[in-house]
Write an enzyme that holds these catalytic residues in place. Structure first.
Site, PDB file in Angstrom:
ATOM      1  N   ASN A 286       0.858  -1.193   0.000  1.00 25.90           N
ATOM      2  CA  ASN A 286       0.000   0.000   0.000  1.00 25.90           C
ATOM      3  C   ASN A 286       0.900   1.251   0.000  1.00 25.90           C
ATOM      4  OD1 ASN A 286      -1.416   2.260   1.038  1.00 25.90           O
ATOM      5  ND2 ASN A 286      -3.078   0.909   1.684  1.00 25.90           N
TER       6      ASN A 286
ATOM      7  N   HIS B 178      -5.663   3.605  -1.512  1.00 22.31           N
ATOM      8  CA  HIS B 178      -6.973   3.941  -0.957  1.00 22.31           C
ATOM      9  C   HIS B 178      -7.323   5.359  -1.400  1.00 22.31           C
ATOM     10  CE1 HIS B 178      -9.565   4.199   2.994  1.00 22.31           C
ATOM     11  NE2 HIS B 178     -10.249   4.519   1.916  1.00 22.31           N
TER      12      HIS B 178
ATOM     13  N   ARG C 283      -9.329   8.010  -0.669  1.00 26.81           N
ATOM     14  CA  ARG C 283     -10.245   8.436   0.403  1.00 26.81           C
ATOM     15  C   ARG C 283     -11.118   9.582  -0.079  1.00 26.81           C
ATOM     16  NH1 ARG C 283      -8.951   6.621   5.889  1.00 26.81           N
ATOM     17  NH2 ARG C 283     -10.578   8.064   6.483  1.00 26.81           N
TER      18      ARG C 283
ATOM     19  N   ARG D  94      -6.904  12.745   1.361  1.00 24.32           N
ATOM     20  CA  ARG D  94      -5.783  13.196   2.202  1.00 24.32           C
ATOM     21  C   ARG D  94      -4.434  12.686   1.706  1.00 24.32           C
ATOM     22  NH1 ARG D  94      -6.967   9.827   7.725  1.00 24.32           N
ATOM     23  NH2 ARG D  94      -8.963  10.898   7.527  1.00 24.32           N
TER      24      ARG D  94
ATOM     25  N   GLU E  51     -11.109  -9.255   3.203  1.00 20.83           N
ATOM     26  CA  GLU E  51      -9.830  -8.897   3.826  1.00 20.83           C
ATOM     27  C   GLU E  51     -10.103  -8.768   5.325  1.00 20.83           C
ATOM     28  OE1 GLU E  51      -7.598  -5.601   2.212  1.00 20.83           O
ATOM     29  OE2 GLU E  51      -6.387  -5.441   4.038  1.00 20.83           O
TER      30      GLU E  51
ATOM     31  N   HIS F 265      -3.627  -4.438   7.888  1.00 18.84           N
ATOM     32  CA  HIS F 265      -3.769  -3.287   8.773  1.00 18.84           C
ATOM     33  C   HIS F 265      -2.882  -3.419  10.006  1.00 18.84           C
ATOM     34  CE1 HIS F 265      -5.247   0.229  10.785  1.00 18.84           C
ATOM     35  NE2 HIS F 265      -5.787   0.565   9.627  1.00 18.84           N
TER      36      HIS F 265
END
Ligand code: PXP
Length: 243
Positions: free
Chosen positions: A9, A45, A47, A51, A153, A191
């Site tokens: 990521n 990601h 968002r 951000r 996931e 994560h």
């Protein structure tokens, strides 16, 4: 033995860039390096608050990724529309709250799933493999299965927070992975995984894909800093001595 894929990521490369709203470091360049180093896929990601990863990052990434692109997204209509247009190999649906520092929990599948079903159908029709980011909870896994997705996931955040104290979260992840695989779901996890806590998760046999970001980007700052300072020192000193 089932092979294990490592997807990197690269969001936080963009986080550093967005701190200055400039053009470095470039997440597309980071994706290229990650792939050259053996990553099996690139995860980003998009968002709702943009951000880190921006629309233009996605547009530039899609044609250059040589492995596969896994887009994480929430259900916000403009984000869904962008990802559908891109039709990445994989789309991982995640919950999103503006105030959160990062994705703090898995999707809540216990309520009305109308919008979720609609987005799953749209992404699937666009050609993406849809995965749901959920907590390692057996009832939630069953609900994910009922939604017809091919993959889940499992959120490893509880494990990442508690692995030093006890093995409860690891056992829960292992049980959840076995259950998900036994009902036909492909099992991914991620994560909060780091260089020191990832090994026991990587050893859980039904898990076939890990998504890791923050720890890898953090490590690359430290492993790259020596060379970066050396290079800057060479430039400024040779400019001074050239006068
Ligand atoms: N998987 C999902 C669904 C995520 O939302 C995140 C964070 O963006 C990750 C994996 C990677 O987490 P970390 O950056 O803590 O490795």
């Amino acid at each position: 033995m089932r092979p294990l894929r490592l997807y990197i990521n690269i969001d936080h490369v963009a986080t550093v860039r967005e701190a200055r709203k400039t053009d470095e470091p470039d997440p597309v360049e980071a994706a290229r390096i990650a792939e050259t180093a053996g990553a099996h896929g690139i995860t980003v990601h998009l968002r709702e608050d943009r951000r880190h990863i921006q629309n233009h990052d996605l547009d530039r990434l899609a044609p250059v990724v040589r492995t596969v692109l896994n887009c994480e997204l929430a259900l916000a209509p403009d984000v869904v529309a962008r990802v559908v247009r891109l039709a990445p190999y994989q789309a991982t649906l995640v919950p999103e709250r503006r105030q959160e520092v990062t994705t703090e929990g898995g999707l809540d599948l216990s309520g009305d799933s109308g919008r979720l079903e609609e987005v799953i159908a749209t992404l699937t029709a666009a050609g993406s493999r849809v995965s749901l980011f959920i907590d390692p909870d057996l009832a939630t896994i069953d609900r994910a299965r009922a939604l017809g997705v091919p993959a889940v996931e499992l959120h490893t955040g509880r494990y990442a927070h508690t692995w030093r104290q006890n093995g409860g979260a690891l056992a829960q992840l292992a049980r959840a992975s076995e259950h998900a695989a036994s009902i036909g779901l492909a099992v991914h996890a991620g994560h909060g995984l780091t260089y020191v806590n990832v090994a026991p998760v990587a050893a859980i046999e039904p898990i076939e894909e890990l998504n890791i970001g923050h720890s890898v980007v953090s490590r690359s700052v430290m492993t790259g800093l020596y060379g970066a300072v050396t290079e800057m020192q060479r430039i400024v000193q040779s400019a001074r001595h050239a006068r």
